[in-house]
Design an enzyme around this catalytic site. Structure first.
Site, PDB file in Angstrom:
ATOM      1  N   GLU A   1     -20.384  67.918  31.258  1.00  0.00           N
ATOM      2  CA  GLU A   1     -19.724  68.660  32.343  1.00  0.00           C
ATOM      3  C   GLU A   1     -19.735  67.837  33.634  1.00  0.00           C
ATOM      4  O   GLU A   1     -20.004  68.357  34.719  1.00  0.00           O
ATOM      5  CB  GLU A   1     -20.438  70.006  32.583  1.00  0.00           C
ATOM      6  CG  GLU A   1     -20.510  70.877  31.359  1.00  0.00           C
ATOM      7  CD  GLU A   1     -21.181  72.228  31.589  1.00  0.00           C
ATOM      8  OE1 GLU A   1     -21.361  72.626  32.765  1.00  0.00           O
ATOM      9  OE2 GLU A   1     -21.535  72.883  30.604  1.00  0.00           O
TER      10      GLU A   1
ATOM     11  N   HIS B   1     -23.729  67.709  36.594  1.00  0.00           N
ATOM     12  CA  HIS B   1     -23.174  68.211  37.860  1.00  0.00           C
ATOM     13  C   HIS B   1     -23.915  67.502  39.001  1.00  0.00           C
ATOM     14  O   HIS B   1     -24.986  67.938  39.428  1.00  0.00           O
ATOM     15  CB  HIS B   1     -23.321  69.734  37.955  1.00  0.00           C
ATOM     16  CG  HIS B   1     -22.509  70.453  36.936  1.00  0.00           C
ATOM     17  ND1 HIS B   1     -21.129  70.438  36.953  1.00  0.00           N
ATOM     18  CD2 HIS B   1     -22.857  71.186  35.851  1.00  0.00           C
ATOM     19  CE1 HIS B   1     -20.673  71.135  35.922  1.00  0.00           C
ATOM     20  NE2 HIS B   1     -21.700  71.591  35.240  1.00  0.00           N
TER      21      HIS B   1
ATOM     22  N   ASP C   1     -19.247  66.229  37.036  1.00  0.00           N
ATOM     23  CA  ASP C   1     -18.505  66.229  38.296  1.00  0.00           C
ATOM     24  C   ASP C   1     -19.444  65.749  39.386  1.00  0.00           C
ATOM     25  O   ASP C   1     -20.663  65.780  39.228  1.00  0.00           O
ATOM     26  CB  ASP C   1     -17.823  67.571  38.636  1.00  0.00           C
ATOM     27  CG  ASP C   1     -18.715  68.787  38.550  1.00  0.00           C
ATOM     28  OD1 ASP C   1     -19.942  68.643  38.658  1.00  0.00           O
ATOM     29  OD2 ASP C   1     -18.178  69.895  38.380  1.00  0.00           O
TER      30      ASP C   1
ATOM     31  N   GLU D   1     -28.343  76.229  28.749  1.00  0.00           N
ATOM     32  CA  GLU D   1     -29.214  76.483  29.913  1.00  0.00           C
ATOM     33  C   GLU D   1     -30.384  77.398  29.573  1.00  0.00           C
ATOM     34  O   GLU D   1     -30.627  78.389  30.257  1.00  0.00           O
ATOM     35  CB  GLU D   1     -28.375  77.034  31.071  1.00  0.00           C
ATOM     36  CG  GLU D   1     -27.289  76.057  31.495  1.00  0.00           C
ATOM     37  CD  GLU D   1     -26.296  76.622  32.509  1.00  0.00           C
ATOM     38  OE1 GLU D   1     -26.504  77.735  33.015  1.00  0.00           O
ATOM     39  OE2 GLU D   1     -25.301  75.917  32.796  1.00  0.00           O
TER      40      GLU D   1
ATOM     41  N   ASN E   1     -27.426  72.434  25.526  1.00  0.00           N
ATOM     42  CA  ASN E   1     -26.760  71.882  26.716  1.00  0.00           C
ATOM     43  C   ASN E   1     -27.489  72.383  27.963  1.00  0.00           C
ATOM     44  O   ASN E   1     -27.895  73.543  28.020  1.00  0.00           O
ATOM     45  CB  ASN E   1     -25.312  72.411  26.695  1.00  0.00           C
ATOM     46  CG  ASN E   1     -24.415  71.783  27.715  1.00  0.00           C
ATOM     47  OD1 ASN E   1     -24.365  70.566  27.849  1.00  0.00           O
ATOM     48  ND2 ASN E   1     -23.676  72.606  28.460  1.00  0.00           N
TER      49      ASN E   1
END
Ligand code: G3I
Length: 564
Positions: free
Chosen positions: A273, A244, A275, A167, A208
């Site tokens: 990641e 996300h 979701d 990030e 990432n």
């Protein structure tokens, strides 16, 4: 470029390649029976040459048999949700604690799984002793941390990759002004990668980030950074797209295209990641939409050779970061709180299983489409959703124009609505919609709808039109791209101006392919030298990013175009 990157790192990848080959052989040699179709996710993923991963929390890993059993059975890659972060591994300077990290690596080793290390350098979950250091001491602390943490697992065959930096961009695509950046400048990123390569020469080294799934200002900034680092010889092997997502903010339909443009730089890509959250409470319609998102992500990875796999950020709704962070939202994972598989599990399973699907039942026909917001070049169609009972789940819709023997496609959507663009002015369109499921079964066509586009030139401003599409959204911001500008007049434009209304509290934070100025809630976008001239019927586009108050779900409206 691509092949040299894909064969690194040497020894460990060769071992994995052998494992993948064995997996492939197993899939081809074993008879295909219904039992195979219901095999765990990791077996199907191996058959496609990909990993399927999950993040794991150390608490339930040590306390709950059911958690351990599913984690071991279904997944081939593990990421520590928190246990390898700086606050866990080096809470005080020089005092390392690897109890949680070791528990993850040991579990993976016992279950023949890979570990993806997350994460060496991040602005979050980093103790204040690091944040308060001066430049020289901070650089030394970073290098020492990387050396100790990555070095600990360098000879461990389970640990195959690291998120070296996490990030580094803010939501606008600028380098985040974290304590790292403020103290060390941009060079900390290259230094971190070099230190990681030195600590573990065989590990694949990743950068990432979130909100980089679609093509937007932030992912383009990431693209430019990765390209420039690699040109300088900085060892960036891989890019992680966190994923996300939220069903209320739409699916990044250009995910595959975006993954491919990074792959074309020579890096490996992966979903790290995943979701898909929703406003609570759950219901079957939201579950079905969520399943479509999961399926689409897995299919995008399957379609890109350099995509190594997909990691889901946990697997059970019993343990997820979402409800703690987004008030009123949740149910983002593929098992419910009682460890029951949800439609999203089936979607991931069937996408990975590919040809082994036994679903031959098409979805029901969509309801008749209704056309609204008709302009000279666009129209919005909305219909009643289809349902799918065959097991593979609803994957999306295609809109066709009724035109005789071959009906051309006018648009696609993963929801029961789409805005058609690029239509001809003053033209009658007869359209219908068909639904498709995850196995590719097509529904019968909906009833047709007929509408006629406007003549153009007579609307506000004219003779051009503008239509804005929200490409991606998150809790406190969004990207509108493309805003499509079409000349609907009878002569070429000599520059164009688009105005639209920004909801209260929203701020434009970046734009491309137009110059934007804001007055009150009205934004005015003017063409640039290279895109102001549009031949009759021709289109161009621009885009912008905006921030909004957290939790607000509004987006701009009232796009109006004028041209001399
Ligand atoms: O361990 C402490 C515990 O001792 C304390 O009692 C408790 C009180 O709140 O907090 C516990 O720490 C929490 C930690 O998770 C472990 O459960 C933190 O408060 C909490 O903030 C932390 O949240 C994690 C979050 O990163 C922190 O930024 C989430 O579990 C984790 O899922 C999330 O993961 C991040 C990725 O690393 C990077 N990408 C985004 C993703 C989601 O935010």
């Amino acid at each position: 470029m691509l092949s040299s990157s894909l064969i690194r790192p040497g020894a460990r990848i060769r071992t994995l390649a052998a494992t993948a080959l064995l997996g492939l052989l197993a899939v081809f040699l074993l008879p295909v029976t219904p039992a195979d179709a219901s095999a765990p996710l990791r077996q199907h993923a191996a058959g496609r040459g990909k990993f399927i991963g999950t993040a794991l929390a150390t608490g339930p890993l040590s306390n709950e048999t059911q958690y351990r059993t599913i984690a071991a059975t279904e997944f081939s890659q593990i990421t520590a949700e928190n246990a390898m972060k700086w606050d866990a591994t080096e809470p005080s300077q020089g005092q390392f604690n690897f109890s949680g990290a070791d528990a993850i690596v040991d579990f993976a080793t016992q279950n023949n799984q890979q570990v993806h290390g997350h994460t060496l350098v991040w602005h979050s979950q980093t103790p204040s002793w690091v944040q308060n250091l001066g430049a020289t001491a901070m650089r030394t602390a970073m290098q020492n941390h990387i050396s100790q943490v990555a070095g600990r697992y360098a000879d461990n065959p389970a640990l195959v990759s690291w998120d070296v930096v996490n990030e580094v961009f803010d939501d606008n695509g600028n380098l985040r002004t974290s304590f790292w950046y403020n103290t060390l400048g941009q060079s900390y990123i290259a230094d971190a990668f070099r230190a990681a390569r030195a600590a573990d020469p065989d590990a694949r080294l990743c950068i990432n980030d979130y909100n980089v799934e679609g093509i937007n200002a932030k992912s383009t900034a990431m693209y430019n950074l990765v390209s420039s680092l690699r040109q300088q010889g900085v060892p960036v092997d891989c890019v992680g797209f966190q994923g996300h997502l939220a069903i209320q903010y739409g699916f990044p339909n250009d995910l595959q295209q975006n993954l491919q443009r990074f792959a074309d730089l020579g890096v490996q890509v992966r979903i790290t990641e995943l979701d898909v959250r929703m406003q609570m409470p759950r219901d079957s319609a939201k579950d079905a939409t969520q399943a479509t998102y999961y399926r689409n992500v897995v299919n995008a990875c399957l379609a890109v050779t350099a995509c190594a796999g997909v990691t889901i950020w946990g697997f059970t709704d019993k343990y997820s970061w979402v409800p703690d962070t987004f008030s009123g939202q949740g149910a983002a994972l593929i098992y419910n709180e009682s460890y029951q598989q949800k439609p999203s599990y089936t979607a991931v399973h069937d996408a990975l299983a590919g040809g082994t699907s036994t679903d031959t039942t098409p979805p029901t026909a969509p309801g008749p489409p209704a056309a609204t917001n008709i302009t000279a070049s666009s129209a919005t169609l909305t219909w009643t959703a289809s349902t799918d009972s065959g097991g593979s789940g609803l994957a999306g819709y295609t809109v066709y124009r009724e035109q005789g023997s071959t009906d051309p496609q006018l648009g696609q959507s993963s929801t029961a609505s789409v805005t058609l663009t690029g239509l001809s002015a003053n033209t009658q369109y007869q359209v219908y919609v068909r639904a498709r499921d995850g196995a590719g079964n097509l529904s019968t066509p909906s009833a047709t709808a007929t509408f006629t586009t406007t003549t153009g030139g007579g609307g506000p401003g004219g003779p051009c039109t503008a239509t804005g599409t929200v490409q991606t959204q998150w809790n406190n911001g969004y990207v509108v791209q493309p805003v499509t500008v079409t000349n609907t007049g009878t002569a070429p434009t000599n520059g164009w101006t688009v105005t639209f209304t920004l909801p209260a509290g929203h701020t434009v934070t970046g734009s491309w392919n137009a110059t934007l100025t804001t007055s009150g809630q009205t934004v005015t976008a003017k063409s640039l030298g290279y895109n102001g001239t549009l031949a009759t019927g021709a289109s161009t586009s621009f885009g912008f990013q905006a921030s909004r108050p957290g939790g607000n779900t509004q987006t701009p409206s009232g796009y109006t175009c004028s041209a001399p």
